[in-house]
Design a protein around this motif. Structure first.
Motif, short mmCIF file in Angstrom:
data_model
loop_
_atom_site.label_atom_id
_atom_site.label_comp_id
_atom_site.label_asym_id
_atom_site.label_seq_id
_atom_site.Cartn_x
_atom_site.Cartn_y
_atom_site.Cartn_z
N MET A 58 -8.20 -0.48 1.51
CA MET A 58 -8.95 -1.13 0.57
C MET A 58 -7.87 -2.25 -0.16
O MET A 58 -8.17 -3.48 -0.33
CB MET A 58 -9.60 -0.49 -0.50
CG MET A 58 -10.76 0.38 0.24
SD MET A 58 -11.17 1.68 -1.03
CE MET A 58 -12.59 2.34 -0.08
N ALA A 59 -6.71 -1.68 -0.46
CA ALA A 59 -6.00 -2.79 -0.84
C ALA A 59 -5.54 -3.82 -0.17
O ALA A 59 -5.40 -5.01 -0.58
CB ALA A 59 -4.62 -2.04 -1.60
N ALA A 60 -5.30 -3.57 0.99
CA ALA A 60 -4.79 -4.54 1.83
C ALA A 60 -6.03 -5.53 2.38
O ALA A 60 -5.60 -6.55 2.78
CB ALA A 60 -4.51 -3.90 3.58
N VAL A 119 -0.55 -2.35 -3.26
CA VAL A 119 0.01 -1.77 -2.02
C VAL A 119 1.40 -1.20 -2.10
O VAL A 119 1.51 0.06 -1.48
CB VAL A 119 -0.09 -3.10 -1.05
CG1 VAL A 119 0.80 -2.70 0.36
CG2 VAL A 119 -1.21 -3.66 -0.75
N ASP A 120 2.21 -1.74 -3.01
CA ASP A 120 3.55 -1.08 -3.38
C ASP A 120 3.46 0.37 -3.86
O ASP A 120 4.04 1.04 -3.25
CB ASP A 120 4.22 -2.02 -4.13
CG ASP A 120 5.00 -3.24 -3.69
OD1 ASP A 120 5.05 -3.36 -2.37
OD2 ASP A 120 5.24 -4.17 -4.24
N LEU A 121 2.55 0.67 -4.69
CA LEU A 121 2.40 1.75 -5.34
C LEU A 121 1.87 2.66 -4.32
O LEU A 121 2.58 3.93 -4.23
CB LEU A 121 1.27 1.73 -6.28
CG LEU A 121 0.94 3.05 -7.08
CD1 LEU A 121 2.30 3.59 -7.74
CD2 LEU A 121 0.05 2.87 -8.13
N LEU A 122 0.97 2.50 -3.54
CA LEU A 122 0.51 3.36 -2.59
C LEU A 122 1.36 3.64 -1.48
O LEU A 122 1.55 4.82 -1.14
CB LEU A 122 -0.87 2.59 -1.93
CG LEU A 122 -2.11 2.68 -2.98
CD1 LEU A 122 -3.21 1.63 -2.33
CD2 LEU A 122 -2.51 3.99 -3.58
N ALA A 130 -11.51 2.48 -8.04
CA ALA A 130 -10.34 1.93 -8.81
C ALA A 130 -9.51 0.95 -8.15
O ALA A 130 -9.31 -0.25 -8.49
CB ALA A 130 -9.47 2.86 -9.34
N VAL A 131 -9.13 1.13 -6.74
CA VAL A 131 -8.25 0.36 -5.93
C VAL A 131 -9.07 -1.06 -5.60
O VAL A 131 -8.91 -2.11 -5.53
CB VAL A 131 -7.89 1.05 -4.79
CG1 VAL A 131 -7.21 -0.04 -3.60
CG2 VAL A 131 -6.64 1.88 -4.92
N LEU A 160 3.40 -4.24 5.18
CA LEU A 160 2.82 -3.04 6.09
C LEU A 160 4.16 -2.89 7.34
O LEU A 160 4.41 -1.73 7.77
CB LEU A 160 1.44 -3.27 6.47
CG LEU A 160 0.47 -3.41 5.50
CD1 LEU A 160 -0.90 -3.69 6.08
CD2 LEU A 160 0.23 -1.94 5.01
N VAL A 161 4.33 -4.28 8.04
CA VAL A 161 5.18 -3.96 8.86
C VAL A 161 6.47 -3.41 8.81
O VAL A 161 6.96 -2.77 9.51
CB VAL A 161 5.25 -5.28 9.82
CG1 VAL A 161 6.39 -5.57 10.65
CG2 VAL A 161 4.02 -5.85 10.33
N GLU A 162 7.15 -3.98 7.65
CA GLU A 162 8.27 -3.44 7.20
C GLU A 162 8.29 -1.92 6.75
O GLU A 162 9.42 -1.09 7.10
CB GLU A 162 8.72 -3.96 5.63
CG GLU A 162 9.15 -5.69 5.97
CD GLU A 162 9.31 -6.37 4.63
OE1 GLU A 162 9.09 -5.43 3.63
OE2 GLU A 162 9.38 -7.46 4.64
#
Length: 239
Positions: free
Chosen positions: A84-86, A95-98, A51-52, A131-133
């Motif tokens: 996968m999302a990245a 990405v926000d959801l995960l 799905a992702v 990701l860094v944040e």
């Protein structure tokens, strides 16, 4: 009696539906048997992985709400849904959801790559920032000894290079071939990326495993000349 092929197709119907974006089918299958969310297919992937990887957000939202959902489940190659999302374009919402579900931003796959390695390869600046944040380390090396910075340099992304350096990535770290980010940037013909690295303290006289300095990897004289000239304007002397 079902043939073995038909039985397999039936057994992995939820995986097929996740690939094809059939939200209603996925919902129906989960209502009938919630345990299907944790079923692995012949690729050792869960429905969430498919799905992702196909960016089917409505299905991802369904799956993350299932019982015993583990956001960091890895497939046979060690890829998590976040990795996968990245690797996708326009995947900010995924990405926000995960991450909101507690995804580990520093988990490694079988090759030692993190999500930040993948987003650096794809020059996904917005995702890299997220990701860094969320405390993704820019100092993790994969099994080839490469940092996300090596990948950003090879892709020629100046904004990503700046971000990773601000996140404390070492400018002169070498991979298993003795290549620095500067070596990779110049070898791929990315003059602006090379100059950005030089401004950040990349060592122009550092040799790789073959005893070659970065500037000698320039694909042609024009690129080498551009780097020499641009570095000179910045007050940087090249060997």
């Amino acid at each position: 009696m079902l043939s073995s092929t038909a039985a397999d197709q039936s057994r992995f119907a939820i995986h097929d539906a996740c690939r094809e974006g059939k939200t209603v089918v996925v919902e129906s299958l989960l209502n009938a048997n919630p345990k299907l969310a944790n079923r692995r297919d012949d690729d050792d992937r869960l429905p969430i992985h498919w799905a992702v990887s196909y960016s089917h957000m409505p299905i991802v939202k369904l799956l993350v709400q299932t019982k015993n959902f583990d956001v960091d489940e890895q497939d046979g190659s060690g890829w998590t849904p976040l990795m996968m999302a990245a690797s996708l374009k326009d995947s900010d919402e995924l990405v926000d959801l995960l991450i909101s579900r507690g995804a580990d931003v520093n988990i490694k796959n079988n090759n030692g790559n993190t999500a930040l390695h993948f987003t650096a390869s794809k020059s996904n600046l917005d995702i890299a920032r997220k990701l860094v944040e969320n405390k993704a380390s820019a100092r993790v090396k994969d099994k080839r000894g490469q940092l996300p910075l090596h990948r950003a340099a090879a892709a020629g992304s100046v904004p990503l290079i700046k971000l990773l350096l601000q996140a404390k990535s070492p400018a002169n770290a070498t991979d298993i071939d003795g290549m620095t980010a500067l070596h990779h940037a110049i070898a791929e013909g990315h003059g602006d990326a090379a100059v950005e690295l030089l401004k950040a303290g990349a060592e122009p006289d550092k040799k790789n495993s073959d005893g070659v300095i970065a500037i000698d990897l320039a694909p042609d004289a024009k690129i080498a000349q551009y780097i020499f000239h641009s570095a000179e304007l910045e007050g940087i002397e090249l060997a």
